[in-house]
Design a protein around this motif. Structure first.
Motif, PDB file in Angstrom:
ATOM      1  N   GLY A   5     -19.224  -6.113   4.111  1.00 38.02           N
ATOM      2  CA  GLY A   5     -18.213  -6.623   5.035  1.00 38.02           C
ATOM      3  C   GLY A   5     -16.887  -6.853   4.348  1.00 38.02           C
ATOM      4  N   PHE A   6     -16.928  -7.448   3.148  1.00 43.49           N
ATOM      5  CA  PHE A   6     -15.698  -7.675   2.389  1.00 43.49           C
ATOM      6  C   PHE A   6     -15.090  -6.366   1.910  1.00 43.49           C
ATOM      7  CE2 PHE A   6     -16.812 -12.107   2.355  1.00 43.49           C
ATOM      8  CZ  PHE A   6     -15.614 -12.766   2.159  1.00 43.49           C
ATOM      9  N   LEU A   7     -15.906  -5.481   1.362  1.00 45.59           N
ATOM     10  CA  LEU A   7     -15.379  -4.214   0.858  1.00 45.59           C
ATOM     11  C   LEU A   7     -14.759  -3.390   1.978  1.00 45.59           C
ATOM     12  CD1 LEU A   7     -18.190  -3.101  -1.633  1.00 45.59           C
ATOM     13  CD2 LEU A   7     -15.912  -3.960  -2.198  1.00 45.59           C
ATOM     14  N   TYR A   8     -15.394  -3.388   3.139  1.00 46.36           N
ATOM     15  CA  TYR A   8     -14.909  -2.591   4.267  1.00 46.36           C
ATOM     16  C   TYR A   8     -13.566  -3.110   4.765  1.00 46.36           C
ATOM     17  CZ  TYR A   8     -14.971  -0.159   8.763  1.00 46.36           C
ATOM     18  OH  TYR A   8     -14.655   0.625   9.836  1.00 46.36           O
ATOM     19  N   ASN A   9     -13.479  -4.411   5.012  1.00 42.57           N
ATOM     20  CA  ASN A   9     -12.242  -4.970   5.571  1.00 42.57           C
ATOM     21  C   ASN A   9     -11.103  -4.985   4.560  1.00 42.57           C
ATOM     22  OD1 ASN A   9     -12.559  -6.178   8.466  1.00 42.57           O
ATOM     23  ND2 ASN A   9     -14.481  -6.628   7.446  1.00 42.57           N
ATOM     24  N   PHE A  10     -11.380  -5.434   3.345  1.00 49.29           N
ATOM     25  CA  PHE A  10     -10.327  -5.475   2.340  1.00 49.29           C
ATOM     26  C   PHE A  10      -9.914  -4.065   1.922  1.00 49.29           C
ATOM     27  CE2 PHE A  10     -11.406  -9.867   2.151  1.00 49.29           C
ATOM     28  CZ  PHE A  10     -10.291 -10.517   1.637  1.00 49.29           C
ATOM     29  N   GLY A  11     -10.873  -3.137   1.890  1.00 54.44           N
ATOM     30  CA  GLY A  11     -10.550  -1.763   1.538  1.00 54.44           C
ATOM     31  C   GLY A  11      -9.632  -1.111   2.546  1.00 54.44           C
ATOM     32  N   LEU A  12      -9.894  -1.348   3.846  1.00 56.39           N
ATOM     33  CA  LEU A  12      -9.049  -0.759   4.896  1.00 56.39           C
ATOM     34  C   LEU A  12      -7.625  -1.288   4.833  1.00 56.39           C
ATOM     35  CD1 LEU A  12     -11.404  -0.707   8.027  1.00 56.39           C
ATOM     36  CD2 LEU A  12     -10.573   1.247   6.723  1.00 56.39           C
ATOM     37  N   VAL A  13      -7.459  -2.537   4.431  1.00 56.25           N
ATOM     38  CA  VAL A  13      -6.129  -3.139   4.403  1.00 56.25           C
ATOM     39  C   VAL A  13      -5.394  -2.816   3.109  1.00 56.25           C
ATOM     40  CG1 VAL A  13      -4.879  -5.336   4.357  1.00 56.25           C
ATOM     41  CG2 VAL A  13      -6.735  -4.987   5.987  1.00 56.25           C
ATOM     42  N   MET A  14      -6.086  -2.923   1.980  1.00 58.41           N
ATOM     43  CA  MET A  14      -5.413  -2.808   0.688  1.00 58.41           C
ATOM     44  C   MET A  14      -5.249  -1.372   0.224  1.00 58.41           C
ATOM     45  SD  MET A  14      -7.222  -6.038  -1.246  1.00 58.41           S
ATOM     46  CE  MET A  14      -6.189  -5.850  -2.701  1.00 58.41           C
ATOM     47  N   VAL A  15      -6.286  -0.555   0.380  1.00 60.40           N
ATOM     48  CA  VAL A  15      -6.209   0.851  -0.043  1.00 60.40           C
ATOM     49  C   VAL A  15      -6.810   1.727   1.060  1.00 60.40           C
ATOM     50  CG1 VAL A  15      -6.113   0.616  -2.554  1.00 60.40           C
ATOM     51  CG2 VAL A  15      -8.301   0.382  -1.407  1.00 60.40           C
ATOM     52  N   PRO A  16      -6.124   1.848   2.198  1.00 58.97           N
ATOM     53  CA  PRO A  16      -6.713   2.581   3.326  1.00 58.97           C
ATOM     54  C   PRO A  16      -7.057   4.030   2.991  1.00 58.97           C
ATOM     55  CG  PRO A  16      -4.361   2.156   3.666  1.00 58.97           C
ATOM     56  CD  PRO A  16      -4.778   1.345   2.499  1.00 58.97           C
ATOM     57  N   GLN A  17      -6.300   4.648   2.062  1.00 61.46           N
ATOM     58  CA  GLN A  17      -6.599   6.034   1.705  1.00 61.46           C
ATOM     59  C   GLN A  17      -7.924   6.145   0.942  1.00 61.46           C
ATOM     60  OE1 GLN A  17      -3.907   4.365   0.828  1.00 61.46           O
ATOM     61  NE2 GLN A  17      -2.068   5.365   1.658  1.00 61.46           N
ATOM     62  N   LEU A  18      -8.325   5.061   0.287  1.00 59.52           N
ATOM     63  CA  LEU A  18      -9.545   5.072  -0.532  1.00 59.52           C
ATOM     64  C   LEU A  18     -10.590   4.113   0.032  1.00 59.52           C
ATOM     65  CD1 LEU A  18      -7.938   5.016  -4.097  1.00 59.52           C
ATOM     66  CD2 LEU A  18      -8.830   7.011  -2.865  1.00 59.52           C
ATOM     67  N   ALA A  19     -10.502   3.796   1.326  1.00 58.62           N
ATOM     68  CA  ALA A  19     -11.392   2.790   1.907  1.00 58.62           C
ATOM     69  C   ALA A  19     -12.858   3.177   1.746  1.00 58.62           C
ATOM     70  CB  ALA A  19     -11.054   2.588   3.383  1.00 58.62           C
ATOM     71  N   TYR A  20     -13.181   4.438   2.004  1.00 63.17           N
ATOM     72  CA  TYR A  20     -14.584   4.853   1.908  1.00 63.17           C
ATOM     73  C   TYR A  20     -15.013   5.026   0.455  1.00 63.17           C
ATOM     74  CZ  TYR A  20     -15.110   5.328   6.904  1.00 63.17           C
ATOM     75  OH  TYR A  20     -15.200   5.048   8.249  1.00 63.17           O
ATOM     76  N   PHE A  21     -14.069   5.338  -0.411  1.00 62.78           N
ATOM     77  CA  PHE A  21     -14.378   5.388  -1.836  1.00 62.78           C
ATOM     78  C   PHE A  21     -14.784   3.995  -2.322  1.00 62.78           C
ATOM     79  CE2 PHE A  21     -12.984   4.740  -6.226  1.00 62.78           C
ATOM     80  CZ  PHE A  21     -13.665   5.761  -6.871  1.00 62.78           C
ATOM     81  N   VAL A  22     -14.000   2.979  -1.934  1.00 62.31           N
ATOM     82  CA  VAL A  22     -14.310   1.601  -2.319  1.00 62.31           C
ATOM     83  C   VAL A  22     -15.635   1.165  -1.715  1.00 62.31           C
ATOM     84  CG1 VAL A  22     -13.542  -0.798  -2.095  1.00 62.31           C
ATOM     85  CG2 VAL A  22     -11.887   1.004  -2.605  1.00 62.31           C
ATOM     86  N   LEU A  23     -15.927   1.643  -0.508  1.00 60.76           N
ATOM     87  CA  LEU A  23     -17.146   1.236   0.186  1.00 60.76           C
ATOM     88  C   LEU A  23     -18.397   1.845  -0.433  1.00 60.76           C
ATOM     89  CD1 LEU A  23     -18.367  -0.244   2.644  1.00 60.76           C
ATOM     90  CD2 LEU A  23     -18.012   1.845   3.958  1.00 60.76           C
ATOM     91  N   PHE A  24     -18.336   3.136  -0.745  1.00 63.34           N
ATOM     92  CA  PHE A  24     -19.533   3.834  -1.204  1.00 63.34           C
ATOM     93  C   PHE A  24     -19.710   3.835  -2.725  1.00 63.34           C
ATOM     94  CE2 PHE A  24     -19.051   5.593   3.046  1.00 63.34           C
ATOM     95  CZ  PHE A  24     -20.373   5.586   3.498  1.00 63.34           C
ATOM     96  N   LEU A  25     -18.669   3.478  -3.464  1.00 67.39           N
ATOM     97  CA  LEU A  25     -18.801   3.444  -4.913  1.00 67.39           C
ATOM     98  C   LEU A  25     -19.897   2.482  -5.384  1.00 67.39           C
ATOM     99  CD1 LEU A  25     -17.844   4.346  -7.700  1.00 67.39           C
ATOM    100  CD2 LEU A  25     -16.106   2.526  -7.609  1.00 67.39           C
ATOM    101  N   PRO A  26     -19.982   1.240  -4.856  1.00 62.93           N
ATOM    102  CA  PRO A  26     -21.076   0.362  -5.285  1.00 62.93           C
ATOM    103  C   PRO A  26     -22.453   0.948  -5.013  1.00 62.93           C
ATOM    104  CG  PRO A  26     -19.402  -0.889  -4.117  1.00 62.93           C
ATOM    105  CD  PRO A  26     -19.060   0.554  -3.935  1.00 62.93           C
ATOM    106  N   MET A  27     -22.603   1.676  -3.903  1.00 65.30           N
ATOM    107  CA  MET A  27     -23.882   2.295  -3.594  1.00 65.30           C
ATOM    108  C   MET A  27     -24.254   3.320  -4.669  1.00 65.30           C
ATOM    109  SD  MET A  27     -24.902   4.706  -0.349  1.00 65.30           S
ATOM    110  CE  MET A  27     -23.981   6.074  -1.072  1.00 65.30           C
TER     111      MET A  27
END
Length: 287
Positions: A248-270
């Motif tokens: 939840g945090f990665l998704y929301n903060f990623g969309l706001v802070m680095v929208p171009q890399l939102a899915y990169f930030v989301l899936f990198l921990p996985m």
């Protein structure tokens, strides 16, 4: 209220919705080893059914949520009983069938409810906001967080403090031995599938006032549930809860802070977890 506070509240709220979706998904995959790709469809279908019960049949929001959860739970049980049980042990067939059912549900929803987003009004008792410590918190989002915590506690009590929970844990740990001692694992499969589907449907109607319900919501939520389960560990309730909040945090903060890399930030921990700890943060390694 600062942007960071708003993002934090939205992240925890979204994490609560993800928990309702992923907890059942984790239990189903942990017990049955079934990658249930219809789970996102049950979330979307729950939103549509609940919206119709409220708008067309004028049911109160909470009664509509309970009826929706029961209806989606029955639907999930029918899928397990008449489709997946016949494909036990065939992983590829299960993936194809559940994916096919997901597309069928998506087309059915498009035919019945059309392509426009369907909105649901926030329950009147939970409109507005609550001020605490000088910060204004939307009441409905707080309610979702509390409901997710209560359901997590109830699931923990069910799994750790009841005979049914002991049988479910036995089925997760060693289904063959559970059958030997007289546990009807097939019945457990149906119960867990119904419970997981009901949680997904309940999450769908709970999320409708925030997310709205629209075509494609199923495949928007399903990857997030997959990431949560992989991150937290299959069959782990604590893993689902922690993973949901983290995503939840990665998704929301990623969309706001680095929208171009939102899915990169989301899936990198996985990806990192899969490489370093394939069983997940709270899962157990296969014997």
């Amino acid at each position: 209220m600062t942007m960071w506070t708003i993002l934090a509240i939205n992240s925890v709220t979204f994490g609560g919705l993800l928990f309702l979706l992923s907890a059942g998904f984790s239990l189903i995959f942990g017990l049955m080893r079934v990658p249930n790709l219809t789970h996102g469809s049950m979330f979307m279908l729950g939103g549509y059914v609940g919206a119709s019960l409220i708008s067309a049949y004028h049911l109160p929001f909470w009664l509509a949520a309970l009826v929706t959860a029961a209806a989606i739970g029955v639907f999930g049980g029918l899928i397990e009983r008449f489709l997946l049980r016949r494909l036990a042990g065939s992983l590829l067939s299960q993936v194809v069938v559940t994916l096919g059912v997901a597309f069928i549900v998506a087309d059915f929803c498009l035919m019945v409810w059309g392509g426009d987003p369907v909105s649901v009004d926030t329950p009147s008792a939970l409109t507005g906001g609550t001020r605490a410590l000088g910060v204004f918190f939307p009441t409905y989002r707080i309610a979702i967080i509390l409901i997710a915590v209560v359901i997590a506690a109830m699931l923990w009590g069910l799994l750790d403090r009841t005979r049914l929970g002991a049988m479910i844990r036995a089925g997760v740990d060693d289904p063959e031995m559970a059958r030997v001692v007289g546990i009807r694992v097939s019945r457990l499969f149906t119960i867990v599938f119904c419970l997981g589907a009901a949680l997904a449907g309940f999450g769908g109607i709970m999320g409708a006032p925030i997310l709205t319900v629209y075509p494609g919501l199923d495949f928007a939520m399903l990857p997030l549930a997959l990431v949560v389960v992989i991150l937290g560990g299959t069959g782990s309730l604590l893993g689902s809860l922690v993973g949901s909040i983290v995503i939840g945090f990665l998704y929301n903060f990623g969309l706001v802070m680095v929208p171009q890399l939102a899915y990169f930030v989301l899936f990198l921990p996985m990806v990192v977890v899969l490489v370093l700890r394939p069983q997940g943060l709270f899962g157990r390694a296969a014997p």
